[in-house]
Design a protein around this motif. Structure first.
Motif, PDB file in Angstrom:
ATOM      1  N   ARG A  48      -3.153   9.181   4.052  1.00 45.32           N
ATOM      2  CA  ARG A  48      -1.746   8.891   3.098  1.00 45.32           C
ATOM      3  C   ARG A  48      -2.151   7.815   2.118  1.00 45.32           C
ATOM      4  O   ARG A  48      -3.406   7.159   1.909  1.00 45.32           O
ATOM      5  N   SER A  49      -1.471   7.713   1.062  1.00 41.90           N
ATOM      6  CA  SER A  49      -1.726   6.623   0.126  1.00 41.90           C
ATOM      7  C   SER A  49      -0.941   5.356   0.656  1.00 41.90           C
ATOM      8  O   SER A  49       0.093   5.505   1.023  1.00 41.90           O
ATOM      9  N   PHE A  50      -1.833   4.409   0.239  1.00 45.28           N
ATOM     10  CA  PHE A  50      -1.098   2.937   0.530  1.00 45.28           C
ATOM     11  C   PHE A  50      -0.770   2.461  -0.791  1.00 45.28           C
ATOM     12  O   PHE A  50      -1.377   2.697  -1.995  1.00 45.28           O
ATOM     13  N   ASP A  51       0.378   1.671  -0.828  1.00 41.72           N
ATOM     14  CA  ASP A  51       0.707   0.985  -2.109  1.00 41.72           C
ATOM     15  C   ASP A  51       0.137  -0.433  -2.051  1.00 41.72           C
ATOM     16  O   ASP A  51      -0.534  -0.737  -0.870  1.00 41.72           O
ATOM     17  N   HIS A  52      -0.123  -0.939  -3.141  1.00 44.30           N
ATOM     18  CA  HIS A  52      -1.053  -2.256  -3.018  1.00 44.30           C
ATOM     19  C   HIS A  52      -0.552  -3.227  -2.421  1.00 44.30           C
ATOM     20  O   HIS A  52      -1.076  -4.141  -1.716  1.00 44.30           O
ATOM     21  N   GLN A  53       0.728  -3.558  -2.150  1.00 46.22           N
ATOM     22  CA  GLN A  53       1.558  -4.383  -1.515  1.00 46.22           C
ATOM     23  C   GLN A  53       1.046  -4.687  -0.166  1.00 46.22           C
ATOM     24  O   GLN A  53       0.642  -5.543   0.462  1.00 46.22           O
ATOM     25  N   GLU A  54       1.046  -3.175   0.487  1.00 44.79           N
ATOM     26  CA  GLU A  54       0.738  -2.997   1.827  1.00 44.79           C
ATOM     27  C   GLU A  54      -0.786  -3.628   1.959  1.00 44.79           C
ATOM     28  O   GLU A  54      -0.998  -4.280   3.199  1.00 44.79           O
ATOM     29  N   LEU A  55      -1.405  -3.225   1.137  1.00 44.83           N
ATOM     30  CA  LEU A  55      -2.947  -3.642   1.333  1.00 44.83           C
ATOM     31  C   LEU A  55      -3.104  -5.177   1.134  1.00 44.83           C
ATOM     32  O   LEU A  55      -3.942  -5.929   1.877  1.00 44.83           O
ATOM     33  N   ALA A  56      -2.432  -5.626   0.235  1.00 45.00           N
ATOM     34  CA  ALA A  56      -2.722  -7.053  -0.188  1.00 45.00           C
ATOM     35  C   ALA A  56      -1.949  -7.690   1.255  1.00 45.00           C
ATOM     36  O   ALA A  56      -2.621  -8.763   1.584  1.00 45.00           O
ATOM     37  N   ALA A  57      -0.916  -7.497   1.855  1.00 48.77           N
ATOM     38  CA  ALA A  57      -0.432  -7.944   2.990  1.00 48.77           C
ATOM     39  C   ALA A  57      -1.540  -7.833   3.973  1.00 48.77           C
ATOM     40  O   ALA A  57      -1.446  -8.776   4.728  1.00 48.77           O
ATOM     41  N   ALA A  58      -2.076  -6.938   4.077  1.00 51.47           N
ATOM     42  CA  ALA A  58      -2.851  -6.557   5.406  1.00 51.47           C
ATOM     43  C   ALA A  58      -3.936  -7.390   5.232  1.00 51.47           C
ATOM     44  O   ALA A  58      -4.494  -7.817   6.196  1.00 51.47           O
ATOM     45  N   THR A  59      -4.545  -7.829   4.057  1.00 53.48           N
ATOM     46  CA  THR A  59      -5.923  -8.608   3.898  1.00 53.48           C
ATOM     47  C   THR A  59      -5.565  -9.842   3.311  1.00 53.48           C
ATOM     48  O   THR A  59      -6.611 -10.517   2.986  1.00 53.48           O
ATOM     49  N   ASN A  60      -4.367 -10.144   3.721  1.00 51.59           N
ATOM     50  CA  ASN A  60      -4.137 -11.726   3.158  1.00 51.59           C
ATOM     51  C   ASN A  60      -4.314 -11.891   1.640  1.00 51.59           C
ATOM     52  O   ASN A  60      -5.247 -12.751   1.194  1.00 51.59           O
ATOM     53  N   ASN A  61      -3.925 -11.063   0.720  1.00 53.59           N
ATOM     54  CA  ASN A  61      -4.269 -11.041  -0.450  1.00 53.59           C
ATOM     55  C   ASN A  61      -5.733 -10.817  -0.833  1.00 53.59           C
ATOM     56  O   ASN A  61      -6.100 -11.415  -1.786  1.00 53.59           O
ATOM     57  N   PHE A  62      -6.569  -9.862  -0.201  1.00 54.71           N
ATOM     58  CA  PHE A  62      -7.748  -9.835  -0.282  1.00 54.71           C
ATOM     59  C   PHE A  62      -8.672 -11.236  -0.305  1.00 54.71           C
ATOM     60  O   PHE A  62      -9.387 -11.557  -1.130  1.00 54.71           O
TER      61      PHE A  62
END
Ligand SMILES: Nc1ncnc2c1ncn2[C@@H]1O[C@H](COP(=O)(O)OP(=O)(O)OP(=O)(O)O)[C@@H](O)[C@H]1O
Length: 477
Positions: free
Chosen positions: A146-160
Protein backbone atom coordinates in the motif's frame (compact mmCIF):
# COMPACT_ATOMS: atom_id res chain seq x y z
CA UNK A 1 21.67 0.70 -6.27
CA UNK A 2 24.39 2.24 -8.33
CA UNK A 3 24.28 5.37 -10.38
CA UNK A 4 24.94 5.64 -14.07
CA UNK A 5 28.51 5.07 -14.96
CA UNK A 6 29.58 4.49 -11.40
CA UNK A 7 31.35 1.40 -10.31
CA UNK A 8 31.36 0.39 -6.71
CA UNK A 9 34.69 -0.63 -5.30
CA UNK A 10 33.89 -2.97 -2.48
CA UNK A 11 36.17 -1.90 0.31
CA UNK A 12 36.40 -2.45 3.98
CA UNK A 13 34.96 0.79 5.35
CA UNK A 14 37.27 0.50 8.32
CA UNK A 15 40.22 0.81 5.97
CA UNK A 16 39.09 4.15 4.62
CA UNK A 17 40.46 7.35 6.10
CA UNK A 18 37.85 8.77 8.43
CA UNK A 19 37.30 11.74 6.12
CA UNK A 20 36.16 9.35 3.40
CA UNK A 21 33.96 7.18 5.54
CA UNK A 22 30.33 7.41 4.67
CA UNK A 23 31.20 9.27 1.48
CA UNK A 24 33.05 6.66 -0.50
CA UNK A 25 31.81 3.51 1.01
CA UNK A 26 28.72 1.89 -0.33
CA UNK A 27 26.13 0.09 1.68
CA UNK A 28 27.64 1.28 4.90
CA UNK A 29 25.71 -0.14 7.77
CA UNK A 30 24.89 1.76 10.88
CA UNK A 31 23.86 -0.05 13.99
CA UNK A 32 20.26 0.80 14.78
CA UNK A 33 19.17 1.68 18.24
CA UNK A 34 17.73 -1.30 20.01
CA UNK A 35 14.64 0.37 21.31
CA UNK A 36 11.81 -2.04 21.80
CA UNK A 37 9.07 -1.79 19.26
CA UNK A 38 5.86 -1.92 21.23
CA UNK A 39 3.55 -0.39 18.71
CA UNK A 40 3.21 2.81 20.68
CA UNK A 41 5.49 4.70 18.31
CA UNK A 42 3.74 6.15 15.65
CA UNK A 43 16.44 0.71 -23.76
CA UNK A 44 15.28 -2.50 -22.46
CA UNK A 45 12.53 -2.09 -20.00
CA UNK A 46 13.80 -1.57 -16.51
CA UNK A 47 10.64 -2.42 -14.61
CA UNK A 48 7.12 -3.65 -15.06
CA UNK A 49 4.10 -3.00 -12.96
CA UNK A 50 0.95 -5.01 -13.31
CA UNK A 51 -1.91 -4.38 -11.00
CA UNK A 52 -5.24 -5.99 -11.75
CA UNK A 53 -8.33 -4.29 -10.44
CA UNK A 54 -11.98 -4.62 -11.21
CA UNK A 55 -13.19 -3.25 -14.52
CA UNK A 56 -15.19 -0.70 -12.58
CA UNK A 57 -11.92 1.07 -12.01
CA UNK A 58 -11.33 1.51 -15.67
CA UNK A 59 -12.04 5.03 -16.78
CA UNK A 60 -12.12 4.11 -20.41
CA UNK A 61 -9.33 6.48 -21.13
CA UNK A 62 -6.65 3.92 -21.22
CA UNK A 63 -3.58 4.78 -23.12
CA UNK A 64 -4.12 1.83 -25.38
CA UNK A 65 -7.85 2.15 -25.68
CA UNK A 66 -8.13 -1.51 -24.80
CA UNK A 67 -10.78 -3.61 -23.14
CA UNK A 68 -11.06 -3.00 -19.43
CA UNK A 69 -9.50 -6.35 -18.76
CA UNK A 70 -6.55 -5.75 -21.03
CA UNK A 71 -3.30 -4.46 -19.73
CA UNK A 72 -2.47 -0.83 -20.34
CA UNK A 73 1.05 -0.14 -21.28
CA UNK A 74 2.95 3.07 -20.89
CA UNK A 75 6.53 3.55 -21.92
CA UNK A 76 8.30 5.91 -19.62
CA UNK A 77 11.05 8.17 -20.93
CA UNK A 78 13.84 5.83 -19.85
CA UNK A 79 12.24 2.78 -21.38
CA UNK A 80 10.44 1.73 -18.23
CA UNK A 81 7.36 -0.22 -19.21
CA UNK A 82 4.37 0.29 -17.02
CA UNK A 83 1.53 -2.11 -17.36
CA UNK A 84 -1.61 -1.56 -15.42
CA UNK A 85 -5.31 -2.05 -15.37
CA UNK A 86 -5.55 0.49 -12.68
CA UNK A 87 -6.46 4.07 -13.16
CA UNK A 88 -5.21 4.66 -9.64
CA UNK A 89 -1.88 3.17 -10.42
CA UNK A 90 -1.60 4.96 -13.75
CA UNK A 91 -2.23 8.16 -11.93
CA UNK A 92 0.60 7.62 -9.52
CA UNK A 93 3.01 6.54 -12.19
CA UNK A 94 1.78 9.11 -14.65
CA UNK A 95 2.34 11.77 -12.04
CA UNK A 96 5.86 10.64 -11.37
CA UNK A 97 6.63 10.54 -15.07
CA UNK A 98 5.23 14.01 -15.42
CA UNK A 99 7.47 15.17 -12.65
CA UNK A 100 10.29 13.35 -14.31
CA UNK A 101 9.68 15.13 -17.57
CA UNK A 102 9.33 18.36 -15.66
CA UNK A 103 6.31 19.35 -17.63
CA UNK A 104 4.24 22.22 -16.43
CA UNK A 105 1.05 20.18 -16.69
CA UNK A 106 -0.89 20.33 -13.48
CA UNK A 107 -1.70 17.01 -11.91
CA UNK A 108 -5.19 18.27 -11.17
CA UNK A 109 -5.95 17.82 -14.85
CA UNK A 110 -6.46 14.12 -14.09
CA UNK A 111 -10.13 13.17 -13.86
CA UNK A 112 -11.81 13.76 -10.50
CA UNK A 113 -12.05 10.00 -9.98
CA UNK A 114 -8.33 10.02 -9.26
CA UNK A 115 -8.74 12.09 -6.12
CA UNK A 116 -6.78 10.89 -3.16
CA UNK A 117 -4.62 8.45 -5.03
CA UNK A 118 -1.06 8.81 -3.96
CA UNK A 119 0.03 12.01 -5.64
CA UNK A 120 -0.72 15.35 -4.15
CA UNK A 121 -2.74 17.53 -6.44
CA UNK A 122 -2.28 20.34 -4.00
CA UNK A 123 0.57 20.51 -1.54
CA UNK A 124 -1.69 20.14 1.48
CA UNK A 125 -3.60 17.14 0.29
CA UNK A 126 -2.58 13.77 1.67
CA UNK A 127 -3.38 11.02 -0.72
CA UNK A 128 -3.59 7.38 -0.21
CA UNK A 129 -3.70 4.34 -2.41
CA UNK A 130 -5.72 1.55 -0.96
CA UNK A 131 -3.98 -1.72 -0.59
CA UNK A 132 -3.47 -3.09 -4.08
CA UNK A 133 -2.98 -6.70 -4.89
CA UNK A 134 -0.37 -7.49 -7.47
CA UNK A 135 -0.07 -10.38 -9.82
CA UNK A 136 3.20 -11.70 -8.51
CA UNK A 137 3.68 -15.42 -8.59
CA UNK A 138 2.94 -17.27 -5.46
CA UNK A 139 5.75 -18.34 -3.23
CA UNK A 140 4.45 -16.98 0.00
CA UNK A 141 0.87 -16.14 -0.86
CA UNK A 142 -0.45 -13.15 -2.72
CA UNK A 143 1.43 -10.12 -1.53
CA UNK A 144 -0.27 -6.83 -0.99
CA UNK A 145 1.28 -3.48 -0.46
CA UNK A 146 0.00 0.00 0.00
CA UNK A 147 1.00 3.60 -0.04
CA UNK A 148 2.11 5.10 3.24
CA UNK A 149 1.65 8.73 4.06
CA UNK A 150 4.60 10.73 5.21
CA UNK A 151 3.37 11.15 8.77
CA UNK A 152 3.14 7.41 9.20
CA UNK A 153 6.74 6.91 8.09
CA UNK A 154 8.00 9.90 10.07
CA UNK A 155 6.35 8.50 13.20
CA UNK A 156 7.75 5.03 12.53
CA UNK A 157 11.32 6.29 12.14
CA UNK A 158 11.27 8.99 14.80
CA UNK A 159 11.32 11.57 12.05
CA UNK A 160 14.07 9.80 10.15
CA UNK A 161 16.41 10.35 13.07
CA UNK A 162 20.06 9.37 12.69
CA UNK A 163 19.84 6.74 15.42
CA UNK A 164 17.37 4.86 13.21
CA UNK A 165 19.71 4.87 10.25
CA UNK A 166 20.66 1.24 9.55
CA UNK A 167 22.24 1.47 6.14
CA UNK A 168 23.54 3.88 3.60
CA UNK A 169 24.05 2.88 -0.01
CA UNK A 170 25.12 4.84 -3.02
CA UNK A 171 21.62 6.14 -3.63
CA UNK A 172 19.65 5.59 -0.50
CA UNK A 173 19.47 5.86 3.22
CA UNK A 174 17.71 3.04 5.03
CA UNK A 175 15.97 3.63 8.36
CA UNK A 176 14.63 1.12 10.83
CA UNK A 177 11.02 1.85 11.63
CA UNK A 178 8.20 0.56 13.73
CA UNK A 179 4.66 0.94 12.42
CA UNK A 180 1.72 1.74 14.65
CA UNK A 181 0.73 -1.95 14.72
CA UNK A 182 4.20 -2.92 15.95
CA UNK A 183 5.55 -4.23 12.67
CA UNK A 184 9.24 -3.54 12.11
CA UNK A 185 10.07 -2.09 8.72
CA UNK A 186 13.04 -0.77 6.77
CA UNK A 187 12.30 2.53 5.06
CA UNK A 188 14.53 3.13 2.08
CA UNK A 189 14.67 6.79 1.15
CA UNK A 190 16.26 7.65 -2.19
CA UNK A 191 18.82 10.32 -1.54
CA UNK A 192 20.52 11.03 -4.82
CA UNK A 193 20.26 14.77 -4.61
CA UNK A 194 21.69 16.13 -7.81
CA UNK A 195 19.24 14.83 -10.36
CA UNK A 196 15.53 14.53 -9.64
CA UNK A 197 14.75 12.90 -12.98
CA UNK A 198 17.24 10.13 -12.36
CA UNK A 199 15.98 9.68 -8.82
CA UNK A 200 12.40 9.25 -10.01
CA UNK A 201 13.54 6.90 -12.77
CA UNK A 202 15.47 4.80 -10.25
CA UNK A 203 12.50 4.74 -7.92
CA UNK A 204 10.01 3.64 -10.59
CA UNK A 205 12.42 1.06 -11.84
CA UNK A 206 13.09 -0.47 -8.43
CA UNK A 207 9.43 -0.34 -7.45
CA UNK A 208 8.39 -1.88 -10.75
CA UNK A 209 10.62 -4.88 -10.20
CA UNK A 210 10.26 -5.44 -6.48
CA UNK A 211 6.47 -5.22 -6.69
CA UNK A 212 6.62 -8.29 -8.93
CA UNK A 213 8.87 -10.34 -6.80
CA UNK A 214 7.36 -12.82 -4.38
CA UNK A 215 9.73 -15.40 -2.98
CA UNK A 216 11.06 -16.27 0.48
CA UNK A 217 14.58 -15.49 -0.73
CA UNK A 218 13.80 -12.00 -2.01
CA UNK A 219 13.20 -8.82 -0.01
CA UNK A 220 9.53 -8.17 0.61
CA UNK A 221 7.93 -4.87 -0.31
CA UNK A 222 5.28 -3.60 2.11
CA UNK A 223 4.61 -0.34 0.35
CA UNK A 224 5.92 2.99 -0.77
CA UNK A 225 5.50 6.69 -0.25
CA UNK A 226 5.99 9.58 -2.63
CA UNK A 227 5.40 12.29 -0.07
CA UNK A 228 8.36 14.26 1.21
CA UNK A 229 10.70 12.14 -0.88
CA UNK A 230 10.64 8.77 -2.55
CA UNK A 231 10.44 5.85 -0.16
CA UNK A 232 10.19 2.09 -0.35
CA UNK A 233 8.92 0.32 2.75
CA UNK A 234 10.34 -3.17 3.20
CA UNK A 235 10.06 -5.90 5.76
CA UNK A 236 12.87 -5.42 8.27
CA UNK A 237 15.70 -7.98 8.21
CA UNK A 238 17.04 -8.28 11.76
CA UNK A 239 20.53 -9.54 10.88
CA UNK A 240 21.19 -6.81 8.35
CA UNK A 241 23.27 -7.74 5.34
CA UNK A 242 25.45 -10.75 4.64
CA UNK A 243 28.39 -8.35 4.26
CA UNK A 244 28.05 -7.18 7.85
CA UNK A 245 27.61 -10.70 9.24
CA UNK A 246 30.43 -12.20 7.22
CA UNK A 247 32.95 -9.40 7.30
CA UNK A 248 31.87 -7.16 10.12
CA UNK A 249 30.93 -9.36 13.06
CA UNK A 250 33.33 -10.96 15.54
CA UNK A 251 31.37 -14.18 15.88
CA UNK A 252 31.48 -14.97 12.16
CA UNK A 253 29.16 -17.46 10.52
CA UNK A 254 29.42 -21.19 10.99
CA UNK A 255 29.64 -23.34 7.89
CA UNK A 256 26.12 -24.77 8.21
CA UNK A 257 24.68 -21.25 8.08
CA UNK A 258 26.97 -20.23 5.20
CA UNK A 259 25.84 -23.21 3.15
CA UNK A 260 22.19 -22.51 3.90
CA UNK A 261 22.72 -18.89 2.80
CA UNK A 262 24.40 -20.01 -0.43
CA UNK A 263 21.54 -22.34 -1.28
CA UNK A 264 18.92 -19.73 -0.41
CA UNK A 265 20.53 -17.10 -2.65
CA UNK A 266 20.76 -19.67 -5.44
CA UNK A 267 17.06 -20.46 -5.07
CA UNK A 268 16.19 -16.76 -5.02
CA UNK A 269 18.14 -16.20 -8.22
CA UNK A 270 16.59 -19.24 -9.86
CA UNK A 271 13.20 -17.73 -9.07
CA UNK A 272 14.17 -14.36 -10.57
CA UNK A 273 15.58 -15.97 -13.70
CA UNK A 274 13.04 -18.71 -14.31
CA UNK A 275 10.25 -18.83 -11.75
CA UNK A 276 9.05 -15.27 -11.88
CA UNK A 277 6.50 -14.08 -14.39
CA UNK A 278 9.21 -11.91 -15.89
CA UNK A 279 12.78 -12.90 -16.50
CA UNK A 280 14.63 -10.66 -14.10
CA UNK A 281 18.37 -10.04 -14.13
CA UNK A 282 19.44 -8.48 -10.83
CA UNK A 283 22.79 -7.04 -12.02
CA UNK A 284 24.06 -6.15 -8.55
CA UNK A 285 24.34 -9.40 -6.63
CA UNK A 286 26.82 -8.79 -3.81
CA UNK A 287 27.14 -9.46 -0.10
CA UNK A 288 25.72 -6.09 0.97
CA UNK A 289 22.61 -6.71 -1.14
CA UNK A 290 21.78 -9.96 0.62
CA UNK A 291 19.70 -9.41 3.74
CA UNK A 292 19.35 -11.98 6.51
CA UNK A 293 16.12 -12.80 8.32
CA UNK A 294 15.81 -13.84 11.96
CA UNK A 295 16.73 -17.45 11.09
CA UNK A 296 19.42 -16.46 8.56
CA UNK A 297 17.32 -17.02 5.46
CA UNK A 298 18.98 -14.89 2.80
CA UNK A 299 16.89 -12.37 0.90
CA UNK A 300 18.06 -10.78 -2.32
CA UNK A 301 17.50 -7.03 -2.06
CA UNK A 302 18.20 -3.77 -3.87
CA UNK A 303 16.55 -4.14 -7.27
CA UNK A 304 17.74 -0.70 -8.30
CA UNK A 305 19.75 -2.02 -11.23
CA UNK A 306 17.54 -4.98 -12.09
CA UNK A 307 16.30 -5.45 -15.63
CA UNK A 308 13.80 -7.76 -17.13
CA UNK A 309 14.40 -9.42 -20.46
CA UNK A 310 11.73 -10.52 -22.91
CA UNK A 311 11.73 -14.31 -23.22
CA UNK A 312 13.08 -14.38 -26.75
CA UNK A 313 16.05 -12.15 -26.09
CA UNK A 314 19.31 -14.02 -25.59
CA UNK A 315 20.83 -10.96 -23.97
CA UNK A 316 20.76 -7.22 -23.89
CA UNK A 317 23.58 -4.70 -24.31
CA UNK A 318 23.64 -1.87 -21.83
CA UNK A 319 25.63 1.27 -21.44
CA UNK A 320 26.89 2.63 -19.14
CA UNK A 321 28.12 -0.36 -17.19
CA UNK A 322 26.75 -0.22 -13.67
CA UNK A 323 27.49 -2.59 -10.86
CA UNK A 324 30.14 -3.39 -8.33
CA UNK A 325 33.74 -4.09 -9.20
CA UNK A 326 34.77 -7.54 -8.01
CA UNK A 327 31.44 -9.07 -9.04
CA UNK A 328 31.32 -8.12 -12.72
CA UNK A 329 31.41 -10.81 -15.38
CA UNK A 330 33.93 -10.13 -18.20
CA UNK A 331 31.34 -9.99 -21.01
CA UNK A 332 29.48 -7.37 -18.97
CA UNK A 333 32.35 -5.10 -18.01
CA UNK A 334 33.96 -5.42 -21.44
CA UNK A 335 30.88 -5.22 -23.67
CA UNK A 336 27.83 -4.45 -21.54
CA UNK A 337 26.27 -7.86 -22.26
CA UNK A 338 23.43 -8.58 -19.84
CA UNK A 339 21.67 -11.87 -19.32
CA UNK A 340 21.29 -14.40 -16.49
CA UNK A 341 24.93 -15.40 -16.71
CA UNK A 342 26.17 -12.13 -15.22
CA UNK A 343 24.17 -12.93 -12.06
CA UNK A 344 25.62 -16.44 -12.13
CA UNK A 345 29.12 -14.96 -12.19
CA UNK A 346 28.35 -12.63 -9.28
CA UNK A 347 26.84 -15.55 -7.39
CA UNK A 348 30.13 -17.43 -7.89
CA UNK A 349 32.02 -14.51 -6.32
CA UNK A 350 29.55 -14.45 -3.43
CA UNK A 351 30.04 -18.17 -2.94
CA UNK A 352 33.79 -17.60 -2.81
CA UNK A 353 33.23 -14.99 -0.12
CA UNK A 354 31.24 -17.50 1.93
CA UNK A 355 33.90 -20.18 1.45
CA UNK A 356 36.96 -18.03 2.08
CA UNK A 357 35.63 -15.31 4.38
CA UNK A 358 37.40 -12.81 2.12
CA UNK A 359 35.84 -9.77 0.51
CA UNK A 360 35.21 -9.59 -3.24
CA UNK A 361 37.82 -6.84 -3.27
CA UNK A 362 40.03 -6.58 -0.21
CA UNK A 363 41.58 -3.55 1.46
CA UNK A 364 44.61 -3.73 -0.82
CA UNK A 365 42.24 -3.85 -3.79
CA UNK A 366 43.04 -7.42 -4.60
CA UNK A 367 40.24 -9.17 -6.44
CA UNK A 368 39.01 -12.37 -4.84
CA UNK A 369 38.54 -13.96 -8.27
CA UNK A 370 42.16 -13.27 -9.22
CA UNK A 371 43.36 -14.66 -5.88
CA UNK A 372 41.15 -17.76 -5.94
CA UNK A 373 41.46 -18.88 -9.59
CA UNK A 374 44.79 -20.71 -9.27
CA UNK A 375 43.77 -22.25 -5.95
CA UNK A 376 40.50 -23.49 -7.43
CA UNK A 377 42.35 -24.94 -10.42
CA UNK A 378 44.66 -26.77 -8.02
CA UNK A 379 41.69 -27.79 -5.85
CA UNK A 380 43.54 -26.41 -2.85
CA UNK A 381 40.75 -26.69 -0.30
CA UNK A 382 42.97 -26.00 2.69
CA UNK A 383 44.08 -22.61 1.34
CA UNK A 384 40.62 -21.66 0.11
CA UNK A 385 38.57 -22.50 3.20
CA UNK A 386 38.15 -19.64 5.66
CA UNK A 387 40.83 -20.15 8.36
CA UNK A 388 38.31 -19.05 11.00
CA UNK A 389 36.29 -22.20 10.24
CA UNK A 390 39.18 -24.49 11.11
CA UNK A 391 38.03 -27.97 10.23
CA UNK A 392 34.45 -27.23 11.20
CA UNK A 393 32.86 -27.75 7.82
CA UNK A 394 31.14 -30.54 5.97
CA UNK A 395 33.75 -31.74 3.48
CA UNK A 396 31.16 -32.85 0.92
CA UNK A 397 29.30 -29.52 1.05
CA UNK A 398 32.61 -27.70 0.76
CA UNK A 399 33.53 -29.81 -2.27
CA UNK A 400 30.21 -28.96 -3.95
CA UNK A 401 30.49 -25.27 -3.09
CA UNK A 402 34.01 -25.10 -4.57
CA UNK A 403 32.91 -26.90 -7.71
CA UNK A 404 29.98 -24.54 -8.20
CA UNK A 405 32.03 -21.41 -7.44
CA UNK A 406 34.66 -22.50 -9.91
CA UNK A 407 32.06 -23.07 -12.66
CA UNK A 408 30.16 -19.85 -11.95
CA UNK A 409 33.23 -17.61 -12.26
CA UNK A 410 34.24 -19.19 -15.55
CA UNK A 411 35.39 -16.44 -17.91
CA UNK A 412 33.24 -17.89 -20.73
CA UNK A 413 29.59 -17.26 -19.99
CA UNK A 414 28.56 -20.32 -21.98
CA UNK A 415 30.59 -22.51 -19.64
CA UNK A 416 28.80 -21.21 -16.58
CA UNK A 417 25.85 -23.25 -15.33
CA UNK A 418 22.40 -21.68 -15.11
CA UNK A 419 20.87 -21.27 -11.65
CA UNK A 420 18.81 -24.41 -12.06
CA UNK A 421 22.01 -26.42 -12.30
CA UNK A 422 23.61 -24.43 -9.50
CA UNK A 423 20.78 -25.38 -7.12
CA UNK A 424 20.92 -29.02 -8.17
CA UNK A 425 24.70 -29.15 -7.81
CA UNK A 426 24.67 -27.47 -4.41
CA UNK A 427 22.00 -29.89 -3.21
CA UNK A 428 24.18 -32.74 -4.44
CA UNK A 429 21.43 -34.21 -6.56
CA UNK A 430 22.56 -37.53 -7.85
CA UNK A 431 24.46 -37.37 -11.11
CA UNK A 432 23.90 -33.61 -11.45
CA UNK A 433 27.55 -32.81 -12.18
CA UNK A 434 27.80 -35.41 -14.95
CA UNK A 435 24.44 -34.51 -16.43
CA UNK A 436 25.26 -30.85 -16.45
CA UNK A 437 28.59 -31.46 -18.17
CA UNK A 438 26.76 -33.34 -20.92
CA UNK A 439 23.92 -30.87 -21.37
CA UNK A 440 25.54 -27.49 -20.86
CA UNK A 441 27.28 -26.85 -24.14
CA UNK A 442 24.76 -28.08 -26.71
CA UNK A 443 21.96 -26.27 -24.89
CA UNK A 444 23.50 -22.86 -25.07
CA UNK A 445 23.57 -21.13 -28.40
CA UNK A 446 26.23 -18.50 -28.72
CA UNK A 447 24.97 -15.14 -29.90
CA UNK A 448 27.41 -13.28 -32.11
CA UNK A 449 27.87 -10.35 -29.76
CA UNK A 450 29.41 -12.72 -27.25
CA UNK A 451 32.28 -13.59 -29.53
CA UNK A 452 34.69 -11.12 -28.05
CA UNK A 453 34.52 -12.82 -24.68
CA UNK A 454 32.90 -16.09 -25.44
CA UNK A 455 35.19 -17.89 -27.77
CA UNK A 456 37.65 -20.54 -26.77
CA UNK A 457 40.36 -18.06 -27.85
CA UNK A 458 39.38 -15.92 -24.93
CA UNK A 459 41.60 -17.59 -22.40
CA UNK A 460 41.61 -17.41 -18.68
CA UNK A 461 44.85 -15.43 -18.68
CA UNK A 462 43.45 -12.90 -21.17
CA UNK A 463 40.46 -12.58 -18.88
CA UNK A 464 42.68 -11.98 -15.86
CA UNK A 465 44.58 -9.34 -17.83
CA UNK A 466 41.29 -7.67 -18.75
CA UNK A 467 40.24 -7.81 -15.14
CA UNK A 468 43.47 -6.11 -14.05
CA UNK A 469 42.99 -3.46 -16.73
CA UNK A 470 39.40 -2.96 -15.70
CA UNK A 471 40.46 -2.57 -12.09
CA UNK A 472 42.91 0.15 -13.06
CA UNK A 473 40.23 1.97 -15.02
CA UNK A 474 37.77 1.69 -12.16
CA UNK A 475 40.34 3.02 -9.71
CA UNK A 476 41.20 5.96 -11.95
CA UNK A 477 37.58 7.16 -12.09
N1 LIG B 1 14.92 -4.56 4.71
C1 LIG B 1 16.06 -4.24 5.33
N2 LIG B 1 16.30 -4.65 6.60
C2 LIG B 1 17.46 -4.34 7.22
N3 LIG B 1 18.46 -3.63 6.66
C3 LIG B 1 18.29 -3.19 5.40
C4 LIG B 1 17.08 -3.46 4.67
N4 LIG B 1 17.20 -2.91 3.44
C5 LIG B 1 18.41 -2.33 3.40
N5 LIG B 1 19.09 -2.49 4.55
C6 LIG B 1 20.44 -2.01 4.88
O1 LIG B 1 20.72 -0.83 4.13
C7 LIG B 1 21.84 -1.04 3.25
C8 LIG B 1 21.65 -0.24 1.97
O2 LIG B 1 20.47 -0.67 1.29
P1 LIG B 1 20.38 -0.76 -0.30
O3 LIG B 1 21.43 -1.71 -0.80
O4 LIG B 1 18.99 -1.08 -0.68
O5 LIG B 1 20.76 0.75 -0.69
P2 LIG B 1 21.35 1.32 -2.06
O6 LIG B 1 21.60 2.79 -1.92
O7 LIG B 1 20.43 0.91 -3.14
O8 LIG B 1 22.75 0.54 -2.16
P3 LIG B 1 23.91 0.56 -3.31
O9 LIG B 1 25.11 1.17 -2.69
O10 LIG B 1 24.10 -0.90 -3.64
O11 LIG B 1 23.41 1.38 -4.45
C9 LIG B 1 21.91 -2.57 3.07
O12 LIG B 1 23.21 -3.02 2.76
C10 LIG B 1 21.46 -3.06 4.44
O13 LIG B 1 22.54 -3.02 5.35
Amino acid sequence: MTSNGELNLEENPKDLPSSERGENRRNSEVKPDDSICDGSNQNSPRGVLEIPISSADSDGSSSSGSEPSAVDRTIAPDGLVLESHSLQWRTLIGGLILRKKRTMMRLSTFPPATAGLGLRRTPSEKDRIESVEITAETGRGRPSWRSFDHQELAAATNNFSSDKLIGKGGHAEVYKGCLADGQLVAVKRLTKKDNEEERIGDFLSELGIIAHVNHPNAAQLLGFSVEGGLHLVLRFSPHGSLASELHGSKEGLEWKVRFKIALGIAEGLLYLHEGCQRRIIHRDIKASNILLTEDFQPQISDFGLAKWLPDKWTHHIVFPIEGTFGYLAPEYFMHGVVNEKIDVFAFGVLLLELITGRRAVDSSRQSLVIWAKPLLDANNVKQLADPSLGDAYDAEEMRRALLVASMCIHHLSTSRPDMNWVVRLLKGEEGSAELMGRELRPKLARPPQFDACDSEDYTCSRYLNDLHRHKQLALEQ
